[in-house]
Design a protein around this motif. Structure first.
Motif, PDB file in Angstrom:
ATOM      1  N   GLU A 119      29.101  25.352  72.175  1.00  0.00           N
ATOM      2  CA  GLU A 119      29.311  24.672  70.899  1.00  0.00           C
ATOM      3  C   GLU A 119      28.221  23.650  70.616  1.00  0.00           C
ATOM      4  O   GLU A 119      27.664  23.612  69.522  1.00  0.00           O
ATOM      5  CB  GLU A 119      30.693  24.008  70.898  1.00  0.00           C
ATOM      6  N   ARG A 120      27.894  22.823  71.601  1.00  0.00           N
ATOM      7  CA  ARG A 120      26.882  21.778  71.401  1.00  0.00           C
ATOM      8  C   ARG A 120      25.461  22.355  71.353  1.00  0.00           C
ATOM      9  O   ARG A 120      24.604  21.860  70.621  1.00  0.00           O
ATOM     10  CB  ARG A 120      26.964  20.751  72.527  1.00  0.00           C
ATOM     11  N   GLY A 121      25.223  23.397  72.142  1.00  0.00           N
ATOM     12  CA  GLY A 121      23.863  23.912  72.229  1.00  0.00           C
ATOM     13  C   GLY A 121      23.486  24.887  71.137  1.00  0.00           C
ATOM     14  O   GLY A 121      22.309  25.010  70.791  1.00  0.00           O
ATOM     15  N   LEU A 122      24.473  25.609  70.581  1.00  0.00           N
ATOM     16  CA  LEU A 122      24.140  26.661  69.620  1.00  0.00           C
ATOM     17  C   LEU A 122      25.031  26.670  68.385  1.00  0.00           C
ATOM     18  O   LEU A 122      24.533  26.615  67.256  1.00  0.00           O
ATOM     19  CB  LEU A 122      24.231  28.028  70.326  1.00  0.00           C
ATOM     20  N   ILE A 123      26.333  26.724  68.603  1.00  0.00           N
ATOM     21  CA  ILE A 123      27.259  26.953  67.488  1.00  0.00           C
ATOM     22  C   ILE A 123      27.169  25.858  66.430  1.00  0.00           C
ATOM     23  O   ILE A 123      27.265  26.130  65.234  1.00  0.00           O
ATOM     24  CB  ILE A 123      28.709  27.068  68.004  1.00  0.00           C
ATOM     25  N   LYS A 124      26.976  24.603  66.856  1.00  0.00           N
ATOM     26  CA  LYS A 124      26.992  23.491  65.892  1.00  0.00           C
ATOM     27  C   LYS A 124      25.889  23.602  64.843  1.00  0.00           C
ATOM     28  O   LYS A 124      25.999  23.047  63.759  1.00  0.00           O
ATOM     29  CB  LYS A 124      26.883  22.157  66.624  1.00  0.00           C
ATOM     30  N   HIS A 125      24.830  24.335  65.174  1.00  0.00           N
ATOM     31  CA  HIS A 125      23.727  24.493  64.229  1.00  0.00           C
ATOM     32  C   HIS A 125      24.030  25.521  63.143  1.00  0.00           C
ATOM     33  O   HIS A 125      23.221  25.703  62.224  1.00  0.00           O
ATOM     34  CB  HIS A 125      22.453  24.901  64.981  1.00  0.00           C
ATOM     35  N   PHE A 126      25.171  26.193  63.258  1.00  0.00           N
ATOM     36  CA  PHE A 126      25.494  27.254  62.298  1.00  0.00           C
ATOM     37  C   PHE A 126      26.796  26.977  61.547  1.00  0.00           C
ATOM     38  O   PHE A 126      27.340  27.878  60.923  1.00  0.00           O
ATOM     39  CB  PHE A 126      25.610  28.604  63.032  1.00  0.00           C
ATOM     40  N   TYR A 127      27.261  25.720  61.570  1.00  0.00           N
ATOM     41  CA  TYR A 127      28.503  25.396  60.878  1.00  0.00           C
ATOM     42  C   TYR A 127      28.435  25.700  59.384  1.00  0.00           C
ATOM     43  O   TYR A 127      29.369  26.242  58.804  1.00  0.00           O
ATOM     44  CB  TYR A 127      28.857  23.918  61.069  1.00  0.00           C
ATOM     45  N   LYS A 128      27.333  25.317  58.765  1.00  0.00           N
ATOM     46  CA  LYS A 128      27.220  25.458  57.315  1.00  0.00           C
ATOM     47  C   LYS A 128      26.440  26.698  56.894  1.00  0.00           C
ATOM     48  O   LYS A 128      26.107  26.860  55.724  1.00  0.00           O
ATOM     49  CB  LYS A 128      26.570  24.202  56.728  1.00  0.00           C
ATOM     50  N   ARG A 129      26.157  27.550  57.857  1.00  0.00           N
ATOM     51  CA  ARG A 129      25.453  28.791  57.545  1.00  0.00           C
ATOM     52  C   ARG A 129      26.462  29.868  57.144  1.00  0.00           C
ATOM     53  O   ARG A 129      27.642  29.788  57.461  1.00  0.00           O
ATOM     54  CB  ARG A 129      24.657  29.251  58.768  1.00  0.00           C
ATOM     55  N   PRO A 130      26.008  30.911  56.455  1.00  0.00           N
ATOM     56  CA  PRO A 130      26.927  31.995  56.076  1.00  0.00           C
ATOM     57  C   PRO A 130      27.551  32.649  57.300  1.00  0.00           C
ATOM     58  O   PRO A 130      26.992  32.630  58.398  1.00  0.00           O
ATOM     59  CB  PRO A 130      26.004  32.981  55.325  1.00  0.00           C
ATOM     60  N   HIS A 131      28.736  33.253  57.093  1.00  0.00           N
ATOM     61  CA  HIS A 131      29.429  33.911  58.202  1.00  0.00           C
ATOM     62  C   HIS A 131      28.592  35.025  58.809  1.00  0.00           C
ATOM     63  O   HIS A 131      28.689  35.297  60.006  1.00  0.00           O
ATOM     64  CB  HIS A 131      30.765  34.473  57.718  1.00  0.00           C
ATOM     65  N   ALA A 132      27.759  35.670  57.984  1.00  0.00           N
ATOM     66  CA  ALA A 132      26.912  36.741  58.508  1.00  0.00           C
ATOM     67  C   ALA A 132      25.960  36.196  59.570  1.00  0.00           C
ATOM     68  O   ALA A 132      25.723  36.849  60.606  1.00  0.00           O
ATOM     69  CB  ALA A 132      26.123  37.399  57.379  1.00  0.00           C
ATOM     70  N   ASP A 133      25.400  35.007  59.345  1.00  0.00           N
ATOM     71  CA  ASP A 133      24.513  34.382  60.332  1.00  0.00           C
ATOM     72  C   ASP A 133      25.276  34.042  61.604  1.00  0.00           C
ATOM     73  O   ASP A 133      24.776  34.222  62.722  1.00  0.00           O
ATOM     74  CB  ASP A 133      23.885  33.117  59.756  1.00  0.00           C
ATOM     75  N   GLN A 134      26.496  33.531  61.441  1.00  0.00           N
ATOM     76  CA  GLN A 134      27.319  33.186  62.606  1.00  0.00           C
ATOM     77  C   GLN A 134      27.637  34.422  63.438  1.00  0.00           C
ATOM     78  O   GLN A 134      27.572  34.388  64.677  1.00  0.00           O
ATOM     79  CB  GLN A 134      28.614  32.524  62.130  1.00  0.00           C
TER      80      GLN A 134
END
Length: 340
Positions: A119-134
């Motif tokens: 979560e801290r290393g990767l996921i947090k950088h994609f919170y506001k990105r589109p679901h496709a990016d996630q």
């Protein structure tokens, strides 16, 4: 009637795994709004925690046993596990025998740490990105973790037997006057899943931390304006979701021998379970997990597969299509979710 009850038990068994994985997926989506395609890999890592502990406990050293001779009369070399040398033959053998349940103890901190780092290393950088990016980034992460496990443990399934005391069958139909035998470990797994699910719901319902998390799931901005660090709580929930998936994997090892792609096998089905139950709905994820597990069990019967060949492979997806066409938000999803 015996056959019907047996299929229900099979469905509850498989539905337990679906419900536990779907519960973690829903926790992550409901708190962080992230579609985590690496969640199946967390299930796999949990299973390999049991494999690792089993191998560590079986590490041994060689000694010369003068009481045993080979055909030439030479004393034999005997391998003695270190745990038997340290704790005695009986206690050491008991520890080795109960390796899978004991793996729960080491899996909890490991999975919490893995979840936190993810979560801290990767996921947090994609919170506001589109679901496709996630989906793309978490799917890529899942493949990386899968290949790492394959490198260290190989491509073949690895047996992780349950304790001898729980390795038999029980006559579960005796209480209702029927002769239905069922593997004890599968009953243990269902009880374990029920306990974990109940614990998660109790934690969210009756603790201050859980109440804040539920409030944050409903209105993150307002909770933040109250001076509460909701992001930190959501990070902890990500770790808890990872731990739930890992514990599910640990206990599922004796049912399905761990292999490097087992996470992917459960991931897609678990996402279908989440969609059917309702995105962001914890009760919906659990309900859909058990219902679809039972439905898949009945679709796997000889009668069903003979009547409609391959129905056991597609029944869950057919149900998902019907639900999405008639009720896009899922069985228990919030109004407006996935209905735009």
């Amino acid at each position: 009637m015996d056959a019907i009850l047996l299929q229900i038990l099979n469905g509850l068994d498989k539905g337990s795994a679906y419900a536990l994985i779907a519960l973690g997926l829903t926790l992550i989506f409901g708190t962080l709004g992230v579609v985590n395609f690496a969640h199946g890999a967390l299930f796999m890592i949990g299973a390999f925690c049991a494999v690792t502990l089993q191998r560590v406990l079986n590490l041994s050293f060689e000694t010369i046993d003068e009481t045993q001779k080979d055909f030439l009369g030479n004393p034999l070399k005997v391998k003695t596990p270190y745990v038997e040398a340290w704790f005695g033959p009986e206690a050491g053998a008991w520890i080795i025998d109960w390796a899978v349940p004991l793996a729960l103890v080491i899996a909890i901190p490991i999975m919490l740490l893995v979840g936190y780092v993810m979560e801290r290393g990767l996921i947090k950088h994609f919170y506001k990105r589109p679901h496709a990016d996630q989906i793309l980034v978490t799917f890529g992460l899942a493949i990386v973790m899968q290949e790492i496990v394959k490198y260290f443990f190989g491509a073949n399934p690895i047996q992780t037997p349950p304790p001898d005391a729980l390795n038999g069958v029980a006559n579960v139909g005796m209480l209702i006057g029927m002769d239905i035998v069922y593997p004890v470990w599968r009953i243990v797994y269902f009880c374990f899943a029920t306990l974990i699910i109940g614990g998660i719901f109790a934690f969210l319902q009756f603790t201050t931390f859980g109440m804040v998390v539920r409030a944050g799931m409903a209105d993150r901005e307002t909770v933040g304006l109250l001076g509460i660090n909701i992001d930190r709580r959501f990070t902890i929930m990500f770790g808890i979701a990872a731990a739930v998936a890992g514990l599910a994997g640990v206990m599922y090892g004796p049912i399905n021998p761990p292999n490097y792609h087992m996470g992917m096998d459960f991931l897609v089905l678990s996402f279908v379970v989440v969609v059917v139950g309702g995105m962001g709905s914890l009760p919906g994820a659990v309900l859909a997990g058990f219902l679809l597990g039972i439905l898949e069990s009945f679709a796997s019967t000889t009668w069903a597969t003979t009547t409609i060949p391959g129905i056991n492979q597609i029944i869950i997806y057919l149900v998902a299509i019907i639900v999405l066409l008639t009720r896009p938000r899922g069985l228990m999803g919030r109004k407006g979710v996935m209905e735009e």
